[in-house]
Scaffold this active site. Structure first.
Site, PDB file in Angstrom:
ATOM      1  N   CYS A 116       0.816  -1.219   0.000  1.00 45.62           N
ATOM      2  CA  CYS A 116       0.000   0.000   0.000  1.00 45.62           C
ATOM      3  C   CYS A 116       0.848   1.267   0.000  1.00 45.62           C
ATOM      4  O   CYS A 116       0.298   2.366  -0.082  1.00 45.62           O
ATOM      5  CB  CYS A 116      -0.938   0.023   1.196  1.00 45.62           C
ATOM      6  SG  CYS A 116      -2.069  -1.341   1.172  1.00 45.62           S
ATOM      7  N   HIS A 256      -2.469   7.014   4.457  1.00 47.18           N
ATOM      8  CA  HIS A 256      -3.094   5.855   3.807  1.00 47.18           C
ATOM      9  C   HIS A 256      -4.395   5.527   4.545  1.00 47.18           C
ATOM     10  O   HIS A 256      -4.433   5.483   5.779  1.00 47.18           O
ATOM     11  CB  HIS A 256      -2.133   4.666   3.860  1.00 47.18           C
ATOM     12  CG  HIS A 256      -2.728   3.384   3.381  1.00 47.18           C
ATOM     13  ND1 HIS A 256      -3.493   3.297   2.237  1.00 47.18           N
ATOM     14  CD2 HIS A 256      -2.681   2.127   3.898  1.00 47.18           C
ATOM     15  CE1 HIS A 256      -3.881   2.046   2.072  1.00 47.18           C
ATOM     16  NE2 HIS A 256      -3.409   1.318   3.065  1.00 47.18           N
ATOM     17  N   ASN A 286     -10.319   0.508   2.289  1.00 50.39           N
ATOM     18  CA  ASN A 286      -8.885   0.569   2.006  1.00 50.39           C
ATOM     19  C   ASN A 286      -8.667   0.198   0.533  1.00 50.39           C
ATOM     20  O   ASN A 286      -8.820  -0.958   0.153  1.00 50.39           O
ATOM     21  CB  ASN A 286      -8.160  -0.411   2.935  1.00 50.39           C
ATOM     22  CG  ASN A 286      -6.669  -0.486   2.678  1.00 50.39           C
ATOM     23  OD1 ASN A 286      -6.171   0.036   1.697  1.00 50.39           O
ATOM     24  ND2 ASN A 286      -5.953  -1.141   3.578  1.00 50.39           N
TER      25      ASN A 286
HETATM   26  N1  ACO Z   1     -17.198  -8.521  12.236  1.00 50.69           N
HETATM   27  C1  ACO Z   1     -17.378  -8.893  13.524  1.00 50.69           C
HETATM   28  N2  ACO Z   1     -16.406  -9.359  14.301  1.00 50.69           N
HETATM   29  C2  ACO Z   1     -15.183  -9.458  13.772  1.00 50.69           C
HETATM   30  C3  ACO Z   1     -14.924  -9.103  12.440  1.00 50.69           C
HETATM   31  C4  ACO Z   1     -15.983  -8.619  11.665  1.00 50.69           C
HETATM   32  N3  ACO Z   1     -15.843  -8.235  10.371  1.00 50.69           N
HETATM   33  N4  ACO Z   1     -13.610  -9.299  12.187  1.00 50.69           N
HETATM   34  C5  ACO Z   1     -13.060  -9.773  13.317  1.00 50.69           C
HETATM   35  N5  ACO Z   1     -14.005  -9.870  14.264  1.00 50.69           N
HETATM   36  C6  ACO Z   1     -13.861 -10.346  15.635  1.00 50.69           C
HETATM   37  C7  ACO Z   1     -12.654 -11.236  15.824  1.00 50.69           C
HETATM   38  O1  ACO Z   1     -12.965 -12.570  15.486  1.00 50.69           O
HETATM   39  C8  ACO Z   1     -12.384 -11.074  17.308  1.00 50.69           C
HETATM   40  O2  ACO Z   1     -13.277 -11.894  18.004  1.00 50.69           O
HETATM   41  P1  ACO Z   1     -12.760 -12.698  19.314  1.00 50.69           P
HETATM   42  O3  ACO Z   1     -12.343 -11.633  20.269  1.00 50.69           O
HETATM   43  O4  ACO Z   1     -13.960 -13.466  19.715  1.00 50.69           O
HETATM   44  O5  ACO Z   1     -11.607 -13.540  18.832  1.00 50.69           O
HETATM   45  C9  ACO Z   1     -12.779  -9.630  17.578  1.00 50.69           C
HETATM   46  O6  ACO Z   1     -13.611  -9.223  16.478  1.00 50.69           O
HETATM   47  C10 ACO Z   1     -11.601  -8.690  17.678  1.00 50.69           C
HETATM   48  O7  ACO Z   1     -10.728  -8.961  16.596  1.00 50.69           O
HETATM   49  P2  ACO Z   1      -9.404  -8.162  16.377  1.00 50.69           P
HETATM   50  O8  ACO Z   1      -8.686  -8.694  15.184  1.00 50.69           O
HETATM   51  O9  ACO Z   1      -8.643  -8.057  17.676  1.00 50.69           O
HETATM   52  O10 ACO Z   1     -10.002  -6.733  16.043  1.00 50.69           O
HETATM   53  P3  ACO Z   1      -9.234  -5.385  15.912  1.00 50.69           P
HETATM   54  O11 ACO Z   1      -9.797  -4.408  16.821  1.00 50.69           O
HETATM   55  O12 ACO Z   1      -7.727  -5.577  15.890  1.00 50.69           O
HETATM   56  O13 ACO Z   1      -9.659  -4.941  14.435  1.00 50.69           O
HETATM   57  C11 ACO Z   1      -8.764  -4.883  12.224  1.00 50.69           C
HETATM   58  C12 ACO Z   1      -9.316  -5.750  13.333  1.00 50.69           C
HETATM   59  C13 ACO Z   1      -9.862  -3.935  11.787  1.00 50.69           C
HETATM   60  C14 ACO Z   1      -8.347  -5.786  11.059  1.00 50.69           C
HETATM   61  C15 ACO Z   1      -7.547  -4.084  12.754  1.00 50.69           C
HETATM   62  O14 ACO Z   1      -6.655  -4.935  13.404  1.00 50.69           O
HETATM   63  C16 ACO Z   1      -6.816  -3.361  11.655  1.00 50.69           C
HETATM   64  O15 ACO Z   1      -7.350  -2.471  11.021  1.00 50.69           O
HETATM   65  N6  ACO Z   1      -5.549  -3.711  11.459  1.00 50.69           N
HETATM   66  C17 ACO Z   1      -4.746  -3.110  10.418  1.00 50.69           C
HETATM   67  C18 ACO Z   1      -5.088  -3.753   9.117  1.00 50.69           C
HETATM   68  C19 ACO Z   1      -4.581  -2.973   7.951  1.00 50.69           C
HETATM   69  O16 ACO Z   1      -4.424  -1.773   7.999  1.00 50.69           O
HETATM   70  N7  ACO Z   1      -4.323  -3.684   6.875  1.00 50.69           N
HETATM   71  C20 ACO Z   1      -3.918  -3.128   5.640  1.00 50.69           C
HETATM   72  C21 ACO Z   1      -2.469  -2.829   5.629  1.00 50.69           C
HETATM   73  S1  ACO Z   1      -1.736  -2.717   4.081  1.00 50.69           S
HETATM   74  C22 ACO Z   1      -2.883  -2.507   2.990  1.00 50.69           C
HETATM   75  O17 ACO Z   1      -3.477  -1.477   3.063  1.00 50.69           O
HETATM   76  C23 ACO Z   1      -3.215  -3.557   1.982  1.00 50.69           C
END
Ligand code: ACO
Length: 329
Positions: A116, A256, A286
């Site tokens: 990205c 980003h 994204n």
């Molecule tokens: N809907 C409902 N629940 C969900 C979902 C969803 N879509 N996705 C995950 N959960 C649940 C998980 O299973 C977890 O449940 P559990 O506690 O029972 O195990 C809970 O929600 C919390 O999950 P986490 O992964 O800890 O959630 P977090 O707050 O970290 O958010 C996210 C996840 C949004 C992916 C976050 O970590 C994030 O944005 N990370 C960065 C990702 C990123 O920027 N990627 C791109 C980088 S490079 C590019 O741009 C290609």
């Protein structure tokens, strides 16, 4: 040896698919809900390519608009760089497909892949050709269709991404306008945190890779989150320092667009007030390499960036890669 010049943005364009996929639509597809997606990511909807559309479709449209805005004929373009992690094909380069569609007969063309961060990397490369005096008309495009490599059964990733493209024309400009500083970084020790495992030379496409779903993007969201705030914070600060700029001088901060919580944490770390921070992840999700040029286009077209404004662009992505660029528009 030609004299040193400054590269600046003289035209912008964007293109996104017409199909909107809302959080409520996703509720019908996986175990998720609108409230979770909005609270955890800030995303309300995203644009998703149709089956006949690909990365070059949006790259071409965005390019045409950027060339029109700059008043440049395709035949005058000397170099096209398409920043993308989802090219139409492994080869030839998507930039060559765009070159042909545009009829940019005198242009060199290649793709650049830095996750990205690709658009910041591509801007840095394009600006070099201008500042060394080699070229005068460079087209830099950020384009991705991550929907094509998304596992639509995986709720932890499929809610995050959208498709689209943004393009800029780089030409020599008079100081104080132009690209003022660039910071580019990479750390391949984090390569496994975000990848598409199959389809390359390490794990070529086979019935087995297709059956195992290895042609989808896989990601460790929590680790990427922590890395993103730290890396972008450091790169943004360094871009200001090396450009001899102060954080108070920034008129528009364009990070980003991956997650609104990452953007908020970053802005806080850099002491930038919310009114200076551009956020459109709510409408597009994204869009990977396209996120910064789309946001830049919207900032200019809505008047948030005017002639003479200082924009600070900062990105992170697969690789791991990250980088920042200070631009006086
Ligand atoms: N809907 C409902 N629940 C969900 C979902 C969803 N879509 N996705 C995950 N959960 C649940 C998980 O299973 C977890 O449940 P559990 O506690 O029972 O195990 C809970 O929600 C919390 O999950 P986490 O992964 O800890 O959630 P977090 O707050 O970290 O958010 C996210 C996840 C949004 C992916 C976050 O970590 C994030 O944005 N990370 C960065 C990702 C990123 O920027 N990627 C791109 C980088 S490079 C590019 O741009 C290609």
């Amino acid at each position: 040896m030609p004299e040193t010049r400054t590269a600046g943005v003289t035209g912008l364009g964007m293109s996104v698919p017409s199909r909107v996929l809302t959080n409520h639509d996703l509720e019908q597809m996986v175990e998720t809900n609108d409230a979770w997606i909005r609270e955890r990511t800030g995303i309300r909807e995203r644009r998703i390519a149709a089956s006949g559309e690909s990365t070059s479709s949006f790259a071409f449209e965005a390019s045409l608009r950027a060339l029109n805005a700059a008043g440049l004929e395709p035949a005058e373009v000397e170099l096209i760089i398409v920043a993308t992690a989802t090219p139409d094909m492994l080869f030839p380069a998507t930039a060559c497909l765009v070159q042909h569609q545009l009829g940019a007969k005198r242009a060199a063309a290649f793709d650049l892949e830095a996750g990205c961060s690709s658009f910041i990397y591509a801007m840095a490369v394009g600006a070099q050709f201008i500042s060394t005096g080699c070229l005068r008309n460079v087209l830099v495009v950020g384009a991705d269709t991550l929907s094509k490599i998304t596992d639509w059964r995986d709720r932890s990733t499929c809610v995050l991404f959208g498709d689209g493209a943004g393009a800029v024309v780089l030409q020599p400009v008079e100081p104080p306008r132009g690209v003022l500083s660039v910071v580019l970084r990479a750390d391949g020790s984090g390569a496994d945190l975000l990848k598409m495992p199959a389809g390359g030379s390490r794990l070529p496409t086979s019935e087995e890779t297709a059956r195992s779903g290895l042609h989808h993007l896989v990601m460790n969201g929590r680790e990427i989150f922590k890395f993103a705030v730290r890396a972008m914070g450091e790169a943004a600060a360094e871009a200001l320092r090396s450009g001899g700029l102060k954080q108070e001088e920034v008129d528009c901060f364009i990070p980003h667009q991956a997650n609104v919580r990452i953007i908020d944490a970053l802005a806080k770390r850099l002491c930038l007030p919310p009114e200076k921070v551009l956020i459109n992840v709510d409408r597009y999700g994204n869009t990977s390499s396209a996120s910064i040029p789309i946001a830049l286009y919207e900032a200019v077209s809505t008047g948030r960036i005017k002639s003479g404004s200082l924009a600070l662009l900062v990105a992170f992505g697969a690789g791991l890669t990250w980088g920042a660029l200070a631009l006086r528009y």
